[in-house]
Design a protein around this motif. Structure first.
Motif, PDB file in Angstrom:
ATOM      1  N   ALA A   1       0.836  -1.195   0.000  1.00 49.99           N
ATOM      2  CA  ALA A   1       0.000   0.000   0.000  1.00 49.99           C
ATOM      3  C   ALA A   1       0.872   1.246   0.000  1.00 49.99           C
ATOM      4  O   ALA A   1       1.912   1.292   0.669  1.00 49.99           O
ATOM      5  CB  ALA A   1      -0.930   0.007   1.207  1.00 49.99           C
ATOM      6  N   VAL A   2       0.440   2.266  -0.728  1.00 48.61           N
ATOM      7  CA  VAL A   2       1.150   3.542  -0.763  1.00 48.61           C
ATOM      8  C   VAL A   2       0.805   4.327   0.496  1.00 48.61           C
ATOM      9  O   VAL A   2      -0.375   4.531   0.804  1.00 48.61           O
ATOM     10  CB  VAL A   2       0.773   4.339  -2.023  1.00 48.61           C
ATOM     11  N   VAL A   3       1.820   4.766   1.231  1.00 48.33           N
ATOM     12  CA  VAL A   3       1.609   5.414   2.521  1.00 48.33           C
ATOM     13  C   VAL A   3       2.377   6.732   2.572  1.00 48.33           C
ATOM     14  O   VAL A   3       3.212   7.032   1.716  1.00 48.33           O
ATOM     15  CB  VAL A   3       2.066   4.499   3.684  1.00 48.33           C
ATOM     16  N   GLU A   4       2.075   7.500   3.604  1.00 44.15           N
ATOM     17  CA  GLU A   4       2.794   8.744   3.868  1.00 44.15           C
ATOM     18  C   GLU A   4       4.212   8.409   4.336  1.00 44.15           C
ATOM     19  O   GLU A   4       4.399   7.692   5.330  1.00 44.15           O
ATOM     20  CB  GLU A   4       2.057   9.555   4.922  1.00 44.15           C
ATOM     21  N   PRO A   5       5.248   8.899   3.650  1.00 49.43           N
ATOM     22  CA  PRO A   5       6.630   8.532   4.012  1.00 49.43           C
ATOM     23  C   PRO A   5       7.050   9.011   5.389  1.00 49.43           C
ATOM     24  O   PRO A   5       7.960   8.435   5.991  1.00 49.43           O
ATOM     25  CB  PRO A   5       7.464   9.183   2.911  1.00 49.43           C
ATOM     26  N   SER A   6       6.430  10.055   5.930  1.00 57.39           N
ATOM     27  CA  SER A   6       6.824  10.563   7.241  1.00 57.39           C
ATOM     28  C   SER A   6       6.605   9.546   8.339  1.00 57.39           C
ATOM     29  O   SER A   6       7.263   9.589   9.378  1.00 57.39           O
ATOM     30  CB  SER A   6       6.038  11.845   7.561  1.00 57.39           C
ATOM     31  N   PHE A   7       5.667   8.607   8.141  1.00 58.45           N
ATOM     32  CA  PHE A   7       5.313   7.658   9.183  1.00 58.45           C
ATOM     33  C   PHE A   7       5.548   6.220   8.749  1.00 58.45           C
ATOM     34  O   PHE A   7       5.079   5.295   9.409  1.00 58.45           O
ATOM     35  CB  PHE A   7       3.844   7.843   9.580  1.00 58.45           C
ATOM     36  N   ALA A   8       6.245   5.999   7.635  1.00 61.18           N
ATOM     37  CA  ALA A   8       6.537   4.640   7.186  1.00 61.18           C
ATOM     38  C   ALA A   8       7.406   3.942   8.226  1.00 61.18           C
ATOM     39  O   ALA A   8       8.395   4.498   8.711  1.00 61.18           O
ATOM     40  CB  ALA A   8       7.219   4.671   5.827  1.00 61.18           C
ATOM     41  N   LYS A   9       7.025   2.712   8.574  1.00 64.16           N
ATOM     42  CA  LYS A   9       7.715   1.977   9.634  1.00 64.16           C
ATOM     43  C   LYS A   9       8.322   0.703   9.079  1.00 64.16           C
ATOM     44  O   LYS A   9       7.882   0.171   8.071  1.00 64.16           O
ATOM     45  CB  LYS A   9       6.723   1.640  10.756  1.00 64.16           C
ATOM     46  N   GLY A  10       9.345   0.207   9.783  1.00 63.09           N
ATOM     47  CA  GLY A  10       9.955  -1.053   9.398  1.00 63.09           C
ATOM     48  C   GLY A  10      10.785  -0.925   8.125  1.00 63.09           C
ATOM     49  O   GLY A  10      11.286   0.148   7.775  1.00 63.09           O
ATOM     50  N   ASP A  11      10.891  -2.027   7.430  1.00 62.66           N
ATOM     51  CA  ASP A  11      11.667  -2.061   6.185  1.00 62.66           C
ATOM     52  C   ASP A  11      10.744  -1.728   5.019  1.00 62.66           C
ATOM     53  O   ASP A  11      10.403  -2.577   4.208  1.00 62.66           O
ATOM     54  CB  ASP A  11      12.308  -3.442   6.012  1.00 62.66           C
ATOM     55  N   TRP A  12      10.333  -0.453   4.934  1.00 61.13           N
ATOM     56  CA  TRP A  12       9.428  -0.054   3.867  1.00 61.13           C
ATOM     57  C   TRP A  12      10.185   0.083   2.555  1.00 61.13           C
ATOM     58  O   TRP A  12      11.413   0.090   2.521  1.00 61.13           O
ATOM     59  CB  TRP A  12       8.693   1.233   4.222  1.00 61.13           C
ATOM     60  N   ALA A  13       9.443   0.172   1.466  1.00 61.46           N
ATOM     61  CA  ALA A  13      10.037   0.138   0.130  1.00 61.46           C
ATOM     62  C   ALA A  13       9.729   1.424  -0.621  1.00 61.46           C
ATOM     63  O   ALA A  13       8.933   2.256  -0.184  1.00 61.46           O
ATOM     64  CB  ALA A  13       9.516  -1.076  -0.648  1.00 61.46           C
ATOM     65  N   ILE A  14      10.382   1.559  -1.771  1.00 59.82           N
ATOM     66  CA  ILE A  14      10.234   2.748  -2.600  1.00 59.82           C
ATOM     67  C   ILE A  14      10.178   2.340  -4.069  1.00 59.82           C
ATOM     68  O   ILE A  14      10.786   1.338  -4.459  1.00 59.82           O
ATOM     69  CB  ILE A  14      11.405   3.737  -2.351  1.00 59.82           C
ATOM     70  N   ARG A  15       9.438   3.078  -4.859  1.00 60.86           N
ATOM     71  CA  ARG A  15       9.370   2.874  -6.301  1.00 60.86           C
ATOM     72  C   ARG A  15       9.013   4.204  -6.954  1.00 60.86           C
ATOM     73  O   ARG A  15       8.600   5.153  -6.284  1.00 60.86           O
ATOM     74  CB  ARG A  15       8.334   1.810  -6.670  1.00 60.86           C
ATOM     75  N   TRP A  16       9.178   4.274  -8.274  1.00 60.80           N
ATOM     76  CA  TRP A  16       8.823   5.485  -9.002  1.00 60.80           C
ATOM     77  C   TRP A  16       7.318   5.718  -8.882  1.00 60.80           C
ATOM     78  O   TRP A  16       6.529   4.783  -8.928  1.00 60.80           O
ATOM     79  CB  TRP A  16       9.186   5.386 -10.467  1.00 60.80           C
ATOM     80  N   ARG A  17       6.945   6.985  -8.745  1.00 61.45           N
ATOM     81  CA  ARG A  17       5.531   7.332  -8.728  1.00 61.45           C
ATOM     82  C   ARG A  17       4.990   7.349 -10.166  1.00 61.45           C
ATOM     83  O   ARG A  17       5.702   7.760 -11.084  1.00 61.45           O
ATOM     84  CB  ARG A  17       5.349   8.721  -8.104  1.00 61.45           C
ATOM     85  N   GLU A  18       3.781   6.895 -10.335  1.00 61.40           N
ATOM     86  CA  GLU A  18       3.203   6.875 -11.668  1.00 61.40           C
ATOM     87  C   GLU A  18       3.038   8.299 -12.176  1.00 61.40           C
ATOM     88  O   GLU A  18       2.439   9.149 -11.501  1.00 61.40           O
ATOM     89  CB  GLU A  18       1.855   6.165 -11.655  1.00 61.40           C
ATOM     90  N   GLY A  19       3.598   8.565 -13.379  1.00 60.92           N
ATOM     91  CA  GLY A  19       3.615   9.947 -13.875  1.00 60.92           C
ATOM     92  C   GLY A  19       4.505  10.798 -13.011  1.00 60.92           C
ATOM     93  O   GLY A  19       4.121  11.873 -12.543  1.00 60.92           O
ATOM     94  N   SER A  20       5.745  10.322 -12.749  1.00 59.00           N
ATOM     95  CA  SER A  20       6.578  10.904 -11.698  1.00 59.00           C
ATOM     96  C   SER A  20       7.345  12.144 -12.120  1.00 59.00           C
ATOM     97  O   SER A  20       7.966  12.777 -11.282  1.00 59.00           O
ATOM     98  CB  SER A  20       7.586   9.853 -11.213  1.00 59.00           C
ATOM     99  N   VAL A  21       7.365  12.512 -13.368  1.00 62.15           N
ATOM    100  CA  VAL A  21       8.154  13.674 -13.776  1.00 62.15           C
ATOM    101  C   VAL A  21       7.516  14.914 -13.212  1.00 62.15           C
ATOM    102  O   VAL A  21       6.339  15.173 -13.402  1.00 62.15           O
ATOM    103  CB  VAL A  21       8.250  13.759 -15.311  1.00 62.15           C
ATOM    104  N   ALA A  22       8.303  15.676 -12.441  1.00 60.58           N
ATOM    105  CA  ALA A  22       7.766  16.886 -11.805  1.00 60.58           C
ATOM    106  C   ALA A  22       7.603  18.014 -12.810  1.00 60.58           C
ATOM    107  O   ALA A  22       8.315  18.090 -13.792  1.00 60.58           O
ATOM    108  CB  ALA A  22       8.688  17.331 -10.665  1.00 60.58           C
TER     109      ALA A  22
END
Length: 269
Positions: free
Chosen positions: A248-269
């Protein structure tokens, strides 16, 4: 009032909220050092109009050269670049069906960048306890000698004397410093990942590579392919990521444990 305020912060066993940058628009301030949400109280008490850091500690610890190298390592892993160390991760096993975005965890990034410092000769947890209980005859004799030495040095009830404590202090100091170093490396990786989620990673690429990234997540037609081939000028852009916990996609400020990361869909700012 933001989730970073004490009364509204999720508890230890509470569900991590969804990303605030999606639910609350672009009005959520994030710290430029740790990538966490800046509390509303901090923003109100600040004398400046734009608050960039959540604390004095983050203001004095702005991202440096090491942090930028970690960010480039994360970008290389997510793009599956050669010699990025992607083969050391389980990215392919975590890939969702029909989604070609690479998923890497914080521990995998730490191991790729800083290396694996696990000593196979050492035992931890229950194995260590079992090893301590399985004392042989030599161990029993050594234990009795140590207790006798403690009594000579002034120890009471089997406690170590002053001489032994002084000798042991150096070893404990080294262990404590090693633990602090590992904890700092762990936090450096997480800070870099959170910055990439809320601010984006700087990526030097051509228009073709950027549109190809879009093609992995959104698809494209033959006309856009011809436009890509016609223009290969190098450009600098920012790609944003998202944090994952148990899929599940979560708020990174409160991600706990060994959380993961990936590119956001349509990620170009």
């Amino acid at each position: 009032m933001s989730w970073m305020d004490a009364w509204s912060r999720p508890g230890k066993h509470a569900a991590v909220p969804p990303p605030l940058y999606l639910t609350d628009g672009n009005h959520v301030p994030y710290c430029q050092t740790c990538g966490r949400v800046i509390s509303a109280r901090k923003a109100q008490q600040s004398k400046v109009s734009v608050v960039k850091y959540c604390s004095d500690r983050c203001r004095n610890r702005k991202p440096g050269a090491m942090d930028r190298r970690i960010e480039r390592a994360i970008v290389a892993l997510l793009n599956e670049e050669p010699e990025s160390g992607i083969e050391k991760t389980a990215a392919k096993a975590k890939a969702a069906k029909g989604d070609r975005r690479v998923i890497v965890t914080m521990e995998e990034i730490k191991e790729v960048f800083f290396g694996n410092r696990h000593d196979p000769a050492k035992t931890f947890g229950r194995k260590k306890n079992r090893a301590g209980r399985a004392l042989g005859k030599e161990d029993e004799e050594r234990k009795s000698v140590d207790m006798a030495a403690s009594e000579v040095n002034g120890g009471i009830g089997g406690e170590k004397g002053r001489a032994e404590r002084t000798e042991e202090f150096v070893e404990n100091l080294e262990k404590r410093q090693e633990g602090q170093r590992r904890a700092e490396e762990r936090e450096m990786v997480r800070r870099a990942a959170r910055r990439g989620i809320v601010f984006g990673f700087v990526v030097d690429e051509g228009v073709g590579a950027r549109l190809e990234h879009h093609g992995k997540t959104q698809g494209r037609n033959a006309q856009s392919r011809r436009a890509v081939d016609a223009d290969h000028a190098p450009q600098t852009t920012r790609w944003k990521c998202e944090a994952l916990m148990q899929g599940a996609v979560v708020e990174p400020s409160f991600a706990k444990g060994d959380w993961a990361i990936r590119w956001r869909e349509g990620s170009v700012a």
